[in-house]
Motif scaffolding. Structure first.
Motif, PDB file in Angstrom:
ATOM      1  N   CYS A 115       0.847  -1.187   0.000  1.00  0.00           N
ATOM      2  CA  CYS A 115       0.000   0.000   0.000  1.00  0.00           C
ATOM      3  C   CYS A 115       0.884   1.240   0.000  1.00  0.00           C
ATOM      4  O   CYS A 115       2.010   1.195   0.504  1.00  0.00           O
ATOM      5  N   TRP A 147      -1.328   4.547   4.085  1.00  0.00           N
ATOM      6  CA  TRP A 147      -2.514   3.707   3.925  1.00  0.00           C
ATOM      7  C   TRP A 147      -2.365   2.474   4.801  1.00  0.00           C
ATOM      8  O   TRP A 147      -1.248   2.026   5.081  1.00  0.00           O
ATOM      9  N   SER A 148      -3.474   1.905   5.240  1.00  0.00           N
ATOM     10  CA  SER A 148      -3.478   0.680   6.048  1.00  0.00           C
ATOM     11  C   SER A 148      -3.847  -0.500   5.164  1.00  0.00           C
ATOM     12  O   SER A 148      -4.746  -0.405   4.335  1.00  0.00           O
ATOM     13  N   TYR A 149      -3.157  -1.622   5.367  1.00  0.00           N
ATOM     14  CA  TYR A 149      -3.398  -2.817   4.580  1.00  0.00           C
ATOM     15  C   TYR A 149      -4.126  -3.852   5.419  1.00  0.00           C
ATOM     16  O   TYR A 149      -3.814  -4.045   6.584  1.00  0.00           O
ATOM     17  N   CYS A 183      -6.165  -1.766   0.444  1.00  0.00           N
ATOM     18  CA  CYS A 183      -5.490  -0.675   1.149  1.00  0.00           C
ATOM     19  C   CYS A 183      -6.564   0.348   1.514  1.00  0.00           C
ATOM     20  O   CYS A 183      -7.459   0.625   0.709  1.00  0.00           O
ATOM     21  N   TYR A 184      -6.460   0.910   2.730  1.00  0.00           N
ATOM     22  CA  TYR A 184      -7.445   1.885   3.202  1.00  0.00           C
ATOM     23  C   TYR A 184      -6.749   3.164   3.648  1.00  0.00           C
ATOM     24  O   TYR A 184      -5.694   3.107   4.277  1.00  0.00           O
ATOM     25  N   LEU A 185      -7.365   4.285   3.335  1.00  0.00           N
ATOM     26  CA  LEU A 185      -6.892   5.582   3.807  1.00  0.00           C
ATOM     27  C   LEU A 185      -8.015   6.241   4.593  1.00  0.00           C
ATOM     28  O   LEU A 185      -9.129   6.397   4.084  1.00  0.00           O
ATOM     29  N   CYS A 202     -10.536  10.881  -2.839  1.00  0.00           N
ATOM     30  CA  CYS A 202     -10.152   9.472  -2.976  1.00  0.00           C
ATOM     31  C   CYS A 202      -9.675   9.189  -4.401  1.00  0.00           C
ATOM     32  O   CYS A 202      -8.666   8.500  -4.602  1.00  0.00           O
ATOM     33  N   CYS A 262     -11.115   5.898   2.136  1.00  0.00           N
ATOM     34  CA  CYS A 262     -10.841   5.555   0.739  1.00  0.00           C
ATOM     35  C   CYS A 262     -10.269   4.144   0.693  1.00  0.00           C
ATOM     36  O   CYS A 262      -9.695   3.671   1.680  1.00  0.00           O
ATOM     37  N   GLU A 263     -10.423   3.496  -0.445  1.00  0.00           N
ATOM     38  CA  GLU A 263      -9.805   2.193  -0.640  1.00  0.00           C
ATOM     39  C   GLU A 263      -9.173   2.124  -2.013  1.00  0.00           C
ATOM     40  O   GLU A 263      -9.544   2.867  -2.928  1.00  0.00           O
TER      41      GLU A 263
END
Length: 180
Positions: free
Chosen positions: A23, A27-29, A36-38, A53, A146-147
């Motif tokens: 990611c 961002w987090s995985y 991946c997430y923000l 996003c 966001c992804e």
């Protein structure tokens, strides 16, 4: 390339390399969802955060299961001050007919409404309401989730894990068995 060549290439790759999912920094995985997430920290209208996003090559999150909803809700509480802890998601009634769908056009098989559906067009994940979703006017301001799909990168085994600029490991998973 013949079968013998593909097998030899597969052995070479599985012996010396791994396939990583990465990611972007910040961002987090989550390996369970391979996304991946923000978690944004700015407050904005639904339209503005959708564009934000997209500017990161992502989209507003599509929550496809209770497990994903719970994971996002837990992380929303970590990434937000108690006053914020609500975030826009990509579930919308774009033509105001009461028929919600994800921005991708996908119909949802999972929902988590706090109350019966209303007439508002946009949806938030609300940590303060126990992770339930609420329909609100799109003109209200909240942060967003966001992804995006992770980047697939082939690396030498010893170089797959790396540290971000904040010294938090960027989370990755390995698919060595997929190459064998």
């Amino acid at each position: 390339m013949g079968t013998k060549g593909r097998i030899l290439l597969s052995i070479l790759i599985s012996t010396h390399y791994v396939i990583c999912e990465e990611c972007p920094i910040g961002w987090s995985y989550n390996a369970a969802f391979s996304k991946c997430y923000l978690f944004t920290n700015t407050l904005a209208t639904w339209t503005s955060v959708r564009e934000e996003c997209q500017s990161f090559n992502g989209k507003l999150v599509e929550i496809l299961s209770e497990e994903e909803n719970n994971w996002l809700d837990d992380h929303l509480s970590e990434y937000s001050s108690p006053a914020l802890q609500r975030a826009w998601i990509g579930y919308v009634d774009s033509d105001s007919d009461g028929d919600f769908e994800w921005l991708s056009g996908r119909k949802s098989t999972y929902t988590n409404w706090y109350s019966s559906p209303g007439t508002k067009e946009c949806t938030i994940l609300d940590h303060r309401a126990g992770g339930f979703w609420s329909r609100l006017p799109c003109s209200w301001t909240f942060q967003a989730i966001c992804e995006q799909l992770p980047r697939i990168i082939i690396r030498r085994r010893s170089k797959c894990q790396r540290l971000s600029s904040t010294n938090n490991p960027i989370k990755m998973k390995y698919y060595i068995s997929a190459l064998n």
